[in-house]
Design a protein around this motif. Structure first.
Motif, mmCIF file in Angstrom:
data_model
loop_
_atom_site.group_PDB
_atom_site.id
_atom_site.type_symbol
_atom_site.label_atom_id
_atom_site.label_comp_id
_atom_site.label_asym_id
_atom_site.label_seq_id
_atom_site.Cartn_x
_atom_site.Cartn_y
_atom_site.Cartn_z
ATOM 1 N N PRO A 1 -2.202 -4.980 4.327
ATOM 2 C CA PRO A 1 -0.981 -4.925 3.512
ATOM 3 C C PRO A 1 0.222 -5.426 4.303
ATOM 4 O O PRO A 1 0.313 -5.244 5.516
ATOM 5 C CB PRO A 1 -0.844 -3.435 3.184
ATOM 6 C CG PRO A 1 -1.586 -2.734 4.268
ATOM 7 C CD PRO A 1 -2.734 -3.633 4.619
ATOM 8 N N ALA B 1 -6.604 -0.406 6.009
ATOM 9 C CA ALA B 1 -5.443 -1.253 6.292
ATOM 10 C C ALA B 1 -5.845 -2.472 7.119
ATOM 11 O O ALA B 1 -5.357 -3.588 6.882
ATOM 12 C CB ALA B 1 -4.370 -0.447 7.021
ATOM 13 N N ILE C 1 3.783 -0.992 3.753
ATOM 14 C CA ILE C 1 3.216 0.324 3.477
ATOM 15 C C ILE C 1 4.368 1.280 3.191
ATOM 16 O O ILE C 1 5.310 1.406 3.982
ATOM 17 C CB ILE C 1 2.375 0.842 4.664
ATOM 18 C CG1 ILE C 1 1.159 -0.076 4.889
ATOM 19 C CG2 ILE C 1 1.908 2.278 4.417
ATOM 20 C CD1 ILE C 1 0.255 0.351 6.034
ATOM 21 N N ALA D 1 0.344 1.698 9.424
ATOM 22 C CA ALA D 1 1.274 0.571 9.535
ATOM 23 C C ALA D 1 1.428 0.143 10.994
ATOM 24 O O ALA D 1 1.443 -1.057 11.310
ATOM 25 C CB ALA D 1 2.630 0.954 8.948
ATOM 26 N N VAL E 1 0.993 5.372 0.258
ATOM 27 C CA VAL E 1 0.186 6.446 0.832
ATOM 28 C C VAL E 1 0.815 7.780 0.439
ATOM 29 O O VAL E 1 2.015 7.998 0.657
ATOM 30 C CB VAL E 1 0.101 6.340 2.365
ATOM 31 C CG1 VAL E 1 -0.767 7.477 2.925
ATOM 32 C CG2 VAL E 1 -0.467 4.985 2.780
ATOM 33 N N TRP F 1 5.270 5.275 2.230
ATOM 34 C CA TRP F 1 4.652 6.594 2.312
ATOM 35 C C TRP F 1 5.674 7.680 2.023
ATOM 36 O O TRP F 1 6.836 7.579 2.375
ATOM 37 C CB TRP F 1 4.018 6.803 3.689
ATOM 38 C CG TRP F 1 4.830 6.372 4.879
ATOM 39 C CD1 TRP F 1 5.061 5.094 5.311
ATOM 40 C CD2 TRP F 1 5.526 7.224 5.801
ATOM 41 N NE1 TRP F 1 5.852 5.097 6.444
ATOM 42 C CE2 TRP F 1 6.149 6.378 6.778
ATOM 43 C CE3 TRP F 1 5.669 8.608 5.934
ATOM 44 C CZ2 TRP F 1 6.904 6.885 7.837
ATOM 45 C CZ3 TRP F 1 6.418 9.117 6.984
ATOM 46 C CH2 TRP F 1 7.020 8.247 7.918
ATOM 47 N N GLY G 1 0.371 7.127 6.725
ATOM 48 C CA GLY G 1 0.885 5.811 6.345
ATOM 49 C C GLY G 1 1.556 5.099 7.495
ATOM 50 O O GLY G 1 1.350 3.903 7.718
ATOM 51 N N HIS H 1 6.994 -0.867 7.160
ATOM 52 C CA HIS H 1 6.716 0.375 6.438
ATOM 53 C C HIS H 1 7.992 1.188 6.263
ATOM 54 O O HIS H 1 8.954 1.062 7.047
ATOM 55 C CB HIS H 1 5.634 1.198 7.150
ATOM 56 C CG HIS H 1 6.045 1.748 8.484
ATOM 57 N ND1 HIS H 1 6.389 3.069 8.680
ATOM 58 C CD2 HIS H 1 6.164 1.143 9.703
ATOM 59 C CE1 HIS H 1 6.677 3.261 9.955
ATOM 60 N NE2 HIS H 1 6.563 2.117 10.604
ATOM 61 N N LEU I 1 0.840 -1.187 0.000
ATOM 62 C CA LEU I 1 0.000 0.000 0.000
ATOM 63 C C LEU I 1 0.880 1.244 0.000
ATOM 64 O O LEU I 1 1.706 1.430 0.902
ATOM 65 C CB LEU I 1 -0.902 -0.001 1.239
ATOM 66 C CG LEU I 1 -1.832 1.205 1.417
ATOM 67 C CD1 LEU I 1 -2.838 1.282 0.271
ATOM 68 C CD2 LEU I 1 -2.549 1.134 2.764
#
Length: 427
Positions: free
Chosen positions: A127, A122, A130, A143, A6, A132, A139, A150, A4
């Protein structure tokens, strides 16, 4: 693996994310991009799947009521992040007060509209990773809420990580000292059943798209990745498909100056007039409004609203630009000497670093007259050392791993995080 991204709904920031999103997708991973609803069309135009979250709240609309303050904010880096370029400013009071301001008027306003729905999504989609952009703290909050790996994906110099290093150094051993950024994020961590940790500010790792010679770094784990140009939909015009008869020079001052601020900080007419008698082909990308403000266009100058820079730079003998990271990185890929005329955000710092590497020259836009630009452009075109410096920079960029090549590294980071997370849960 589910990934994902962000991002704040800003096209110039989102475009830095697209090549890695596609690299992950073509490697077989499931990729989504979350942002405010109004931005979904830009995401899907890039061939990616959008996840609209929250409401459409435009920070720039709030700023419209204070045009003088907005214009003033353009000049260089805002406090406290300017300590990344001017470490002598890094006192405790300066950092604390700067963080107070930026949390209130930037980070909170930018992230609040997305946080709740992003966390909900989320928790639904789960995910594994993540990614970002460095001010989309929504984000990191999401996470943290689900225990995902992340990291930050940089679109600029890492002023955020370096500033945080200064702050932590000054705070060391003094837990009673105010920490506006951590306190803000800690509130969300508690709300979603976890606790604050520094990775909510700087990620588990940081993907940096600048070559080492142009980078600034904090005490963090960095993952270098070669910048791959992506500017959205583009068409290569017929005139760009043949070699120029004279040395071609590109002139571009970016989109942000006219889309978000009051215009260019350089007298474009003065520059055109100063270059009018040179035996060059000047290709200038200006908005239609900026073009209308010109009183004359010299015979050696072509003015167009847009052309894909990746194709234009490949045909140029020099490029004059504002030192935006994407423009600078795209030009660097073609070993073209660069004349930077910076003003906004990290552009002055990037321009100086480019000059230090021998790949170009820089003039701050507040001092850039047409005569200055002419003088330095003639140096770039006439002195072989700048072309040699540009080649060195190109070689450094090409030695960096591509987005496709770092995908296995990201897979490994996620796998290691899962194992560590599992061990913690068992204990």
């Amino acid at each position: 693996m589910r990934v994902l991204f962000v991002t704040y709904p800003e096209k110039t920031i989102f475009q830095y994310l697209v090549p890695l999103a596609w690299a992950l997708r073509t490697a077989g991973h499931d990729v989504r991009v979350a942002s405010q609803p109004r931005f979904a069309g830009v995401i899907t135009q890039a061939g990616l799947t959008a996840v609209p979250v929250g409401g459409d709240r435009e920070i720039w609309r709030v700023a419209e009521g204070k045009p003088e303050q907005v214009e003033a904010s353009r000049a260089g880096l805002p406090p406290p992040y300017d300590v990344a370029d001017a470490p002598e400013k890094a006192s405790w009071d300066y950092l604390r007060d700067g963080y107070r301001t930026q949390v209130t008027w930037w980070h909170r306003m930018k992230n609040f509209p997305m946080i709740a729905q992003l966390v909900t999504y989320a928790r639904h989609w789960r995910p594994d990773l993540i990614l970002w952009e460095p001010t989309s703290y929504a984000g990191s909050i999401a996470a943290k809420a689900i225990g995902a790996t992340h990291g930050r994906l940089m679109y600029c110099l890492d002023i955020y990580g370096v500033t945080r290093d200064h702050y932590l150094r000054l705070k060391d051993g003094q837990e009673d000292r105010e920490d506006p950024l951590a306190e803000w994020l800690s509130g969300y961590a508690t709300k979603y059943g976890t606790s604050f940790s520094e990775d909510m500010i700087t990620g588990h790792f940081t993907i940096d798209q600048l070559p080492e010679s142009l980078r600034i770094t904090a005490d963090l784990d960095y993952l270098p990745m070669r910048y791959v140009p992506y500017g959205g939909p583009a068409t290569v015009p017929a005139w760009l498909r043949t070699a120029p008869a004279r040395p071609r020079v590109a002139f571009t001052l970016g989109l942000t100056a006219t889309e978000r601020f009051g215009g260019y900080t350089v007298d474009v007419q003065d520059v055109f007039d100063a270059l009018a008698d040179l035996d060059i082909e000047l290709v200038a990308t200006l908005t239609d409004k900026a073009k209308q403000n010109l009183s004359r266009i010299p015979p050696n100058t072509r003015v167009i609203p847009y052309v894909p820079l990746h194709d234009l730079a490949a045909t140029c003998s020099a490029v004059i630009h504002h030192a935006g990271a994407a423009t600078l990185a795209t030009t660097s890929l073609h070993a073209v000497p660069q004349l930077s005329i910076p003003y906004h955000f990290d552009q002055p710092a990037l321009a100086r670093k480019l000059t230090e590497q021998g790949a170009g020259l820089d003039i701050h836009s507040t001092m850039a007259t047409g005569a200055d630009v002419r003088r330095d452009l003639l140096r770039l075109l006439g002195e072989p050392r700048f072309r040699a410096g540009a080649r060195r920079l190109r070689d450094e960029v090409l030695a960096m791993p591509t987005p496709n090549e770092i995908v296995p590294r990201l897979e490994s980071l996620v796998a290691h995080h899962r194992i560590a997370h599992r061990r913690i849960a068992q204990h």
